[in-house]
Design a protein around this motif. Structure first.
Motif, PDB file in Angstrom:
ATOM      1  N   CYS A  39     -18.967  37.117   2.260  1.00 14.13           N
ATOM      2  CA  CYS A  39     -17.859  35.815   1.856  1.00 14.13           C
ATOM      3  C   CYS A  39     -16.616  36.558   2.040  1.00 14.13           C
ATOM      4  O   CYS A  39     -15.569  35.872   2.933  1.00 14.13           O
ATOM      5  CB  CYS A  39     -18.410  34.932   0.686  1.00 14.13           C
ATOM      6  SG  CYS A  39     -19.812  34.075   0.839  1.00 14.13           S
ATOM      7  N   THR A  40     -16.219  37.328   1.116  1.00 14.93           N
ATOM      8  CA  THR A  40     -15.031  37.877   1.185  1.00 14.93           C
ATOM      9  C   THR A  40     -14.475  38.633   2.374  1.00 14.93           C
ATOM     10  O   THR A  40     -13.218  38.571   2.674  1.00 14.93           O
ATOM     11  CB  THR A  40     -14.717  38.676  -0.300  1.00 14.93           C
ATOM     12  OG1 THR A  40     -15.855  39.841  -0.168  1.00 14.93           O
ATOM     13  CG2 THR A  40     -14.744  37.987  -1.273  1.00 14.93           C
ATOM     14  N   SER A  41     -15.211  39.356   2.933  1.00 17.66           N
ATOM     15  CA  SER A  41     -14.868  39.907   4.323  1.00 17.66           C
ATOM     16  C   SER A  41     -14.542  38.883   5.420  1.00 17.66           C
ATOM     17  O   SER A  41     -14.092  39.549   6.351  1.00 17.66           O
ATOM     18  CB  SER A  41     -16.184  40.821   4.783  1.00 17.66           C
ATOM     19  OG  SER A  41     -17.313  40.037   5.223  1.00 17.66           O
ATOM     20  N   ARG A  42     -14.962  37.771   5.433  1.00 13.41           N
ATOM     21  CA  ARG A  42     -14.716  36.766   6.260  1.00 13.41           C
ATOM     22  C   ARG A  42     -13.530  35.773   5.776  1.00 13.41           C
ATOM     23  O   ARG A  42     -13.535  34.557   6.287  1.00 13.41           O
ATOM     24  CB  ARG A  42     -15.926  35.860   6.503  1.00 13.41           C
ATOM     25  CG  ARG A  42     -16.986  36.818   7.426  1.00 13.41           C
ATOM     26  CD  ARG A  42     -18.195  36.090   7.788  1.00 13.41           C
ATOM     27  NE  ARG A  42     -19.115  36.832   8.531  1.00 13.41           N
ATOM     28  CZ  ARG A  42     -20.232  36.492   8.889  1.00 13.41           C
ATOM     29  NH1 ARG A  42     -20.578  35.207   8.999  1.00 13.41           N
ATOM     30  NH2 ARG A  42     -21.040  37.292   9.642  1.00 13.41           N
ATOM     31  N   ASP A  43     -12.874  36.278   4.818  1.00 12.40           N
ATOM     32  CA  ASP A  43     -11.587  35.614   4.222  1.00 12.40           C
ATOM     33  C   ASP A  43     -11.945  34.280   3.534  1.00 12.40           C
ATOM     34  O   ASP A  43     -11.045  33.449   3.370  1.00 12.40           O
ATOM     35  CB  ASP A  43     -10.616  35.351   5.425  1.00 12.40           C
ATOM     36  CG  ASP A  43      -9.977  36.371   5.868  1.00 12.40           C
ATOM     37  OD1 ASP A  43      -9.912  37.466   5.209  1.00 12.40           O
ATOM     38  OD2 ASP A  43      -9.750  36.585   7.328  1.00 12.40           O
ATOM     39  N   PHE A  44     -13.073  34.186   3.064  1.00 11.11           N
ATOM     40  CA  PHE A  44     -13.747  33.030   2.051  1.00 11.11           C
ATOM     41  C   PHE A  44     -12.886  33.375   0.764  1.00 11.11           C
ATOM     42  O   PHE A  44     -13.133  34.695   0.464  1.00 11.11           O
ATOM     43  CB  PHE A  44     -15.112  32.962   2.179  1.00 11.11           C
ATOM     44  CG  PHE A  44     -15.675  32.194   3.129  1.00 11.11           C
ATOM     45  CD1 PHE A  44     -15.477  30.710   3.334  1.00 11.11           C
ATOM     46  CD2 PHE A  44     -16.172  32.807   4.036  1.00 11.11           C
ATOM     47  CE1 PHE A  44     -16.173  30.224   4.329  1.00 11.11           C
ATOM     48  CE2 PHE A  44     -16.842  32.196   5.231  1.00 11.11           C
ATOM     49  CZ  PHE A  44     -16.671  30.974   5.384  1.00 11.11           C
ATOM     50  N   LYS A  45     -12.604  32.612   0.023  1.00  9.69           N
ATOM     51  CA  LYS A  45     -12.138  32.763  -1.432  1.00  9.69           C
ATOM     52  C   LYS A  45     -13.411  32.261  -2.275  1.00  9.69           C
ATOM     53  O   LYS A  45     -13.508  30.891  -2.529  1.00  9.69           O
ATOM     54  CB  LYS A  45     -10.944  32.228  -1.664  1.00  9.69           C
ATOM     55  CG  LYS A  45      -9.455  32.764  -0.981  1.00  9.69           C
ATOM     56  CD  LYS A  45      -8.346  32.020  -1.212  1.00  9.69           C
ATOM     57  CE  LYS A  45      -7.172  32.757  -0.203  1.00  9.69           C
ATOM     58  NZ  LYS A  45      -6.149  32.155  -0.540  1.00  9.69           N
ATOM     59  N   VAL A  46     -13.670  32.883  -3.185  1.00  9.53           N
ATOM     60  CA  VAL A  46     -14.727  32.806  -4.108  1.00  9.53           C
ATOM     61  C   VAL A  46     -13.954  31.877  -5.214  1.00  9.53           C
ATOM     62  O   VAL A  46     -13.298  32.825  -6.112  1.00  9.53           O
ATOM     63  CB  VAL A  46     -15.682  33.804  -4.389  1.00  9.53           C
ATOM     64  CG1 VAL A  46     -16.687  33.360  -5.540  1.00  9.53           C
ATOM     65  CG2 VAL A  46     -16.356  34.283  -3.330  1.00  9.53           C
ATOM     66  N   ALA A  47     -14.128  31.019  -5.610  1.00 17.55           N
ATOM     67  CA  ALA A  47     -13.443  30.083  -6.677  1.00 17.55           C
ATOM     68  C   ALA A  47     -14.279  29.929  -7.907  1.00 17.55           C
ATOM     69  O   ALA A  47     -13.916  30.031  -8.957  1.00 17.55           O
ATOM     70  CB  ALA A  47     -12.999  28.680  -6.254  1.00 17.55           C
TER      71      ALA A  47
END
Length: 192
Positions: A168-176
């Motif tokens: 997720c983070t490698s694809r620029d998603f932000k984990v909220a």
């Protein structure tokens, strides 16, 4: 003017604000029939008091301005509306409810000011907005910047959570937020 001649204005405010409140109630919104009806009828009464309640003190040196009460209704309802708005994790809730209460106060004020056509037209505008514009707005394409949620269900004990977060983070998603639920079959679910 006879007070009984003014009662129809309260009745109009009651009818129109109750119609708006009933719509909210049927759609199971946070403020409903009673709240909207009370706001509309109260606003109408304030306008009637402002417009007709001080004839006994009028004279050459006393001038009344009923628009001052209308301005105070707007301020007071704005205060109530502000209490209906909540911000939680960058999500705003209650904004439409606050706007609806504000609009209902205006409908009541118009009815109390003997402007029935404006009061009825504004009530119709409310119904057009929530029953025509709202579904139309839902059909508009979502913004690429709009937040979305991803639900991942996996078998517990496989160590996959770290891999999901890395992907997720490698694809620029932000984990909220992460919440873990254990199911009956020893599986776990995660919402990212």
């Amino acid at each position: 003017m006879n007070e009984w001649d003014l009662v129809w204005r309260l009745g109009l405010a009651l009818l129109l604000s109750a119609a708006i409140g009933l719509d909210r109630e049927l759609r199971q919104k946070s403020a409903g029939l009673r709240t909207y009806t009370l706001v509309g009828v109260g606003s109408a009464l304030f306008m009637l008091i402002s417009k007709y309640g001080f004839f006994d003190v009028l004279g050459n040196d006393v001038v009344l301005d009923p628009s001052r009460v209308a301005a105070q209704i707007v301020s007071g309802i704005g205060f109530i509306g502000a209490g209906l708005i909540f911000v939680r994790q960058d999500a705003v809730r209650g904004l439409t409810t606050a706007a609806g209460v504000w609009l209902t106060a205006a409908v009541g004020a118009a009815a109390g000011a003997s402007l029935p056509v404006l009061a009825i037209a504004t009530t119709v505008a409310y119904f057009v907005t929530v029953h025509v514009l709202a579904p139309l707005a839902q059909r508009l394409p979502a913004s690429p910047y709009a937040p979305s949620a991803v639900r991942v269900v996996y078998e517990d004990g496989r160590g996959i959570l770290r891999k999901v977060l890395e992907t997720c983070t490698s694809r620029d998603f932000k984990v909220a937020d992460i919440s873990v639920e254990r199911g009956e079959g020893h599986g776990a679910g995660i919402e990212v």
